[in-house]
Motif scaffolding. Structure first.
Motif, PDB file in Angstrom:
ATOM      1  N   GLN A  58      18.303  51.531  71.361  1.00  0.00           N
ATOM      2  CA  GLN A  58      18.568  52.968  71.376  1.00  0.00           C
ATOM      3  C   GLN A  58      17.433  53.681  72.077  1.00  0.00           C
ATOM      4  O   GLN A  58      16.285  53.230  72.075  1.00  0.00           O
ATOM      5  CB  GLN A  58      18.785  53.510  69.972  1.00  0.00           C
ATOM      6  N   PHE A  59      17.806  54.777  72.693  1.00  0.00           N
ATOM      7  CA  PHE A  59      16.864  55.597  73.430  1.00  0.00           C
ATOM      8  C   PHE A  59      17.017  57.041  72.976  1.00  0.00           C
ATOM      9  O   PHE A  59      18.129  57.488  72.709  1.00  0.00           O
ATOM     10  CB  PHE A  59      17.135  55.513  74.930  1.00  0.00           C
ATOM     11  N   PRO A  60      15.915  57.773  72.914  1.00  0.00           N
ATOM     12  CA  PRO A  60      16.016  59.182  72.555  1.00  0.00           C
ATOM     13  C   PRO A  60      16.747  59.956  73.652  1.00  0.00           C
ATOM     14  O   PRO A  60      16.619  59.634  74.827  1.00  0.00           O
ATOM     15  CB  PRO A  60      14.557  59.635  72.443  1.00  0.00           C
ATOM     16  N   ARG A  61      17.539  60.920  73.256  1.00  0.00           N
ATOM     17  CA  ARG A  61      18.230  61.773  74.216  1.00  0.00           C
ATOM     18  C   ARG A  61      17.236  62.848  74.652  1.00  0.00           C
ATOM     19  O   ARG A  61      17.048  63.856  73.974  1.00  0.00           O
ATOM     20  CB  ARG A  61      19.480  62.390  73.601  1.00  0.00           C
ATOM     21  N   VAL A  68      11.076  57.187  79.305  1.00  0.00           N
ATOM     22  CA  VAL A  68      10.912  56.425  78.072  1.00  0.00           C
ATOM     23  C   VAL A  68       9.954  55.275  78.334  1.00  0.00           C
ATOM     24  O   VAL A  68      10.032  54.626  79.367  1.00  0.00           O
ATOM     25  CB  VAL A  68      12.272  55.876  77.588  1.00  0.00           C
ATOM     26  N   ARG A  77      13.361  55.165  64.500  1.00  0.00           N
ATOM     27  CA  ARG A  77      13.084  56.417  65.192  1.00  0.00           C
ATOM     28  C   ARG A  77      11.731  56.316  65.867  1.00  0.00           C
ATOM     29  O   ARG A  77      10.883  55.513  65.488  1.00  0.00           O
ATOM     30  CB  ARG A  77      13.088  57.604  64.206  1.00  0.00           C
ATOM     31  N   ASP A  78      11.499  57.138  66.862  1.00  0.00           N
ATOM     32  CA  ASP A  78      10.278  57.093  67.646  1.00  0.00           C
ATOM     33  C   ASP A  78       9.065  57.451  66.811  1.00  0.00           C
ATOM     34  O   ASP A  78       9.132  58.295  65.930  1.00  0.00           O
ATOM     35  CB  ASP A  78      10.400  58.073  68.817  1.00  0.00           C
ATOM     36  N   PHE A  87      12.717  65.981  73.561  1.00  0.00           N
ATOM     37  CA  PHE A  87      14.146  65.827  73.323  1.00  0.00           C
ATOM     38  C   PHE A  87      14.906  66.931  74.034  1.00  0.00           C
ATOM     39  O   PHE A  87      14.409  68.045  74.209  1.00  0.00           O
ATOM     40  CB  PHE A  87      14.442  65.896  71.824  1.00  0.00           C
ATOM     41  N   THR A  94      18.265  63.358  68.912  1.00  0.00           N
ATOM     42  CA  THR A  94      19.425  62.488  68.956  1.00  0.00           C
ATOM     43  C   THR A  94      19.073  61.223  69.730  1.00  0.00           C
ATOM     44  O   THR A  94      18.243  61.254  70.632  1.00  0.00           O
ATOM     45  CB  THR A  94      20.596  63.205  69.665  1.00  0.00           C
ATOM     46  N   TYR A  95      19.730  60.124  69.363  1.00  0.00           N
ATOM     47  CA  TYR A  95      19.492  58.849  70.026  1.00  0.00           C
ATOM     48  C   TYR A  95      20.814  58.276  70.515  1.00  0.00           C
ATOM     49  O   TYR A  95      21.846  58.443  69.883  1.00  0.00           O
ATOM     50  CB  TYR A  95      18.835  57.854  69.054  1.00  0.00           C
ATOM     51  N   ASP A  96      20.772  57.604  71.674  1.00  0.00           N
ATOM     52  CA  ASP A  96      21.953  56.954  72.246  1.00  0.00           C
ATOM     53  C   ASP A  96      21.728  55.448  72.269  1.00  0.00           C
ATOM     54  O   ASP A  96      20.632  54.989  72.616  1.00  0.00           O
ATOM     55  CB  ASP A  96      22.194  57.431  73.681  1.00  0.00           C
ATOM     56  N   GLN A  97      22.762  54.685  71.926  1.00  0.00           N
ATOM     57  CA  GLN A  97      22.694  53.230  72.022  1.00  0.00           C
ATOM     58  C   GLN A  97      23.194  52.798  73.396  1.00  0.00           C
ATOM     59  O   GLN A  97      24.193  53.316  73.890  1.00  0.00           O
ATOM     60  CB  GLN A  97      23.541  52.570  70.945  1.00  0.00           C
TER      61      GLN A  97
END
Length: 168
Positions: A58-61, A68, A77-78, A87, A94-97
């Motif tokens: 997952q990466f932060p939006r 990143v 979470r980061d 963000f 929010t995070y995206d996989q």
């Protein structure tokens, strides 16, 4: 002699994928069936992360243009050490996989001449994921060195020496 250029861009951040798509459109590329094309240039854009093993991360939006430093394991979470920037919506992080792919799994048989890696500190892991299939076929390998991410466990001198021994 007509030269043909095929490029694959791998980007895990959705906001940066949108920036790349806008840039390709502004440069006169047209989009058709998942491929951007202009004259003899073809660009495929994958929303994914390259690494040394396949899976998901997952990466932060983040806001467009932010970068990143490393993928986050699913469910974490980061800790403010793994990415640079802000963000997209600071009030609601929010995070995206995205899928994690090795370059060996992407380029099984395609002819390759050059590989350019710009992965904000994850370059050694990506190189490791290209060792069996991709690196032996390259004429040019370019990557960045950052004192963060996977570079904290890998020295530039040892990586370059090993690449030279194995493929030089």
């Amino acid at each position: 002699l007509k030269t043909r250029v095929e490029a694959l861009l791998i980007e895990p951040l959705l906001s940066n994928v949108q920036l790349v798509e806008y840039a390709l459109q502004d440069a006169g590329f047209r989009f058709d069936q998942g491929i951007w094309q202009r004259d003899s240039i073809t660009v495929r854009l994958e929303v994914a992360c390259a690494g040394n093993a396949t899976g998901r991360a997952q990466f932060p939006r983040l806001a467009p243009g932010e970068e990143v430093g490393a993928a986050l394991p699913i469910g974490t979470r980061d800790n403010d050490q793994m990415f640079f920037g802000h963000f997209a919506d600071e009030s609601k992080p929010t995070y995206d996989q995205v899928p994690v792919l090795t370059l060996d799994s992407i380029f099984e048989q395609e002819p390759l001449d050059a590989l350019f890696i710009d992965a904000e500190g994850s370059d050694p892991a990506i190189i490791q994921g290209a060792y069996a299939n991709v690196l032996p076929r390259l004429r040019l390998l370019e990557f960045e060195y950052h004192a963060t991410g996977h570079w904290q466990d890998t020295s530039l001198a040892s990586l370059v020496t090993q690449l030279d021994l194995d493929f030089g």
